[in-house]
Design an enzyme around this catalytic site. Structure first.
Site, PDB file in Angstrom:
ATOM      1  N   TYR A 140      31.489  33.871  33.784  1.00  0.00           N
ATOM      2  CA  TYR A 140      30.929  33.807  35.134  1.00  0.00           C
ATOM      3  C   TYR A 140      29.719  34.740  35.250  1.00  0.00           C
ATOM      4  CZ  TYR A 140      30.342  34.916  40.051  1.00  0.00           C
ATOM      5  OH  TYR A 140      29.791  35.154  41.283  1.00  0.00           O
ATOM      6  N   HIS A 188      40.923  35.005  45.662  1.00  0.00           N
ATOM      7  CA  HIS A 188      40.438  36.333  46.051  1.00  0.00           C
ATOM      8  C   HIS A 188      41.515  37.163  46.732  1.00  0.00           C
ATOM      9  CE1 HIS A 188      36.533  34.165  45.693  1.00  0.00           C
ATOM     10  NE2 HIS A 188      36.380  35.199  44.890  1.00  0.00           N
ATOM     11  N   ARG A 280      44.496  40.659  34.726  1.00  0.00           N
ATOM     12  CA  ARG A 280      43.824  39.349  34.683  1.00  0.00           C
ATOM     13  C   ARG A 280      42.640  39.459  33.713  1.00  0.00           C
ATOM     14  NH1 ARG A 280      41.372  37.173  40.316  1.00  0.00           N
ATOM     15  NH2 ARG A 280      39.876  38.812  39.870  1.00  0.00           N
TER      16      ARG A 280
HETATM   17  N1  UDP Z   1      43.629  40.837  42.426  1.00  0.00           N
HETATM   18  C1  UDP Z   1      45.004  41.043  42.378  1.00  0.00           C
HETATM   19  N2  UDP Z   1      45.826  40.023  42.792  1.00  0.00           N
HETATM   20  C2  UDP Z   1      45.361  38.829  43.227  1.00  0.00           C
HETATM   21  C3  UDP Z   1      43.953  38.644  43.274  1.00  0.00           C
HETATM   22  C4  UDP Z   1      43.122  39.662  42.867  1.00  0.00           C
HETATM   23  O1  UDP Z   1      45.479  42.110  41.982  1.00  0.00           O
HETATM   24  O2  UDP Z   1      46.165  37.955  43.559  1.00  0.00           O
HETATM   25  C5  UDP Z   1      42.727  41.928  42.004  1.00  0.00           C
HETATM   26  C6  UDP Z   1      41.792  41.542  40.880  1.00  0.00           C
HETATM   27  O3  UDP Z   1      42.405  41.781  39.637  1.00  0.00           O
HETATM   28  C7  UDP Z   1      40.611  42.484  41.154  1.00  0.00           C
HETATM   29  C8  UDP Z   1      40.607  42.642  42.671  1.00  0.00           C
HETATM   30  O4  UDP Z   1      41.914  42.238  43.100  1.00  0.00           O
HETATM   31  O5  UDP Z   1      40.853  43.743  40.584  1.00  0.00           O
HETATM   32  C9  UDP Z   1      39.597  41.778  43.358  1.00  0.00           C
HETATM   33  O6  UDP Z   1      39.728  40.469  42.844  1.00  0.00           O
HETATM   34  P1  UDP Z   1      38.979  39.220  43.491  1.00  0.00           P
HETATM   35  O7  UDP Z   1      39.400  37.992  42.744  1.00  0.00           O
HETATM   36  O8  UDP Z   1      39.187  39.236  44.970  1.00  0.00           O
HETATM   37  O9  UDP Z   1      37.437  39.530  43.252  1.00  0.00           O
HETATM   38  P2  UDP Z   1      36.618  39.879  41.908  1.00  0.00           P
HETATM   39  O10 UDP Z   1      36.596  41.383  41.830  1.00  0.00           O
HETATM   40  O11 UDP Z   1      37.274  39.210  40.754  1.00  0.00           O
HETATM   41  O12 UDP Z   1      35.253  39.323  42.201  1.00  0.00           O
END
Ligand code: UDP
Length: 327
Positions: A140, A188, A280
């Site tokens: 991404y 998110h 993740r």
């Molecule tokens: N996250 C989490 N559980 C979820 C979704 C996201 O713990 O169900 C964590 C993810 O690993 C990251 C943060 O929340 O550290 C923000 O993730 P998001 O997908 O909202 O945004 P990103 O930072 O990937 O753009």
């Protein structure tokens, strides 16, 4: 300005549409509606087509006498991009090349680009400045950084002008609660936690609690979608021929996943069960922006910098639209 918003029926695009229209610009939305929602654009002109469709794009640029493009249309899930990179390079990178070529062919030379903090990968330090090392750790981020490189080449070769906005974690909704976040599937953090607060999910998973940092969970810098939208209006005014101007957009403060969940509990007054799950793929441990440059050069000032306000506005949207735009 006569502005075309690719992906203007999406979450961020629809808020920017509102801000640009409010600032007196004439806006046309160009969206495939694969992810976007026609209801989110209200009465704005909407062309339903894909950015990869050069003929449809050229028609829209000419018919609506477009002078400025704001390009949102993209896939945005870092985790998915690790599993299906081709989807990201095709839709985010190759389609952006089609957009640039079509703009050039139609004599449209100004564009604001939705970039991302993911271009930094795992940063050497926080807060991150625009000149820091670019080293994405997922496709991404790479797919967006490739576009930034194309912008540089097009500015130099053809004198086109670009502003690239590197978003940190966008959340919240318009304070009117009539537009907001509605992704399928939702990945998110904030909307997932609020869905759990509403009882639409049994709880929320915390992706990793063994990162470096105070509580072991990932740290992110959350920005209100309306503050982000304001920055696009300033950016559209700030496009300069032959230049690529790059700006980070965040609030300069990091919150852990646990802190976000706790704030959601406070705002909603609901019990939100959380369980620890594995990390993740593609997640950097800590992302915090320095937005000093956007403040100094664009005059950007966030109106809603507090995490609590961001979550309150998101909560109001979700409560009033439990099924999103399907409500
Ligand atoms: N996250 C989490 N559980 C979820 C979704 C996201 O713990 O169900 C964590 C993810 O690993 C990251 C943060 O929340 O550290 C923000 O993730 P998001 O997908 O909202 O945004 P990103 O930072 O990937 O753009």
């Amino acid at each position: 300005m006569n502005v075309l918003l690719t992906g203007g029926a999406g979450y961020i695009g629809s808020h920017v549409l509102r801000a640009l229209t409010g600032a007196g610009h004439t806006c046309t939305v160009y969206d495939s509606l694969v992810k976007g929602h026609a209801q989110a654009v209200h009465d704005a002109d909407l062309v339903v087509a894909d950015v990869a469709d050069a003929a449809a794009l050229a028609n829209a640029l000419r018919e609506y006498r477009i002078d400025t493009v704001v390009h949102f249309a993209a896939f945005i899930e870092a985790g998915e991009s690790v599993q299906q990179p081709e989807k990201y390079f095709r839709n985010n990178t190759a389609a952006a090349l089609t957009l640039l070529e079509t703009m050039r062919g139609c004599g449209v030379g100004r564009l604001v680009f939705s970039s991302t903090a993911a271009v930094y990968g795992t940063p050497d330090r926080v807060p991150i400045e625009e000149t820091d090392r670019l080293a994405p750790i997922n496709p991404y981020g790479s797919s967006k950084l490739c576009v930034e490189y194309m912008l540089r080449a097009y500015a130099e070769a053809y004198g086109m002008g670009f502003v690239s906005l590197r978003y940190f974690n966008v959340a919240g909704a318009h304070p009117n609660a009539d537009i907001g976040e509605d992704h399928h599937p939702e990945t998110h953090l904030v909307p997932l936690v609020l869905a759990a607060a509403m009882g639409k999910r049994t709880g929320v998973k915390i992706f990793g609690d063994d990162y470096d940092g105070p509580d072991g969970t990932c740290i992110r810098d959350y920005i209100h979608v309306c503050d982000l939208a304001d920055a696009h209006v300033l950016a559209a005014h700030g496009v300069r021929p032959g230049e690529v101007r790059v700006f980070n957009l965040g609030n300069g403060e990091g919150f852990s996943v646990r802190e976000v969940i706790e704030t959601c509990r406070e705002v909603t007054g609901r019990d939100i069960p959380a369980e620890i799950a594995p990390r993740r793929a593609g997640d950097p441990p800590r992302l915090v922006a320095s937005s000093r440059k956007a403040m100094d050069e664009l005059g950007w000032r966030p109106r809603f910098p507090k995490l609590r306000t961001i979550i309150t506005d998101a909560w109001n949207w979700h409560r009033e639209h439990p099924e999103g735009y399907g409500s």
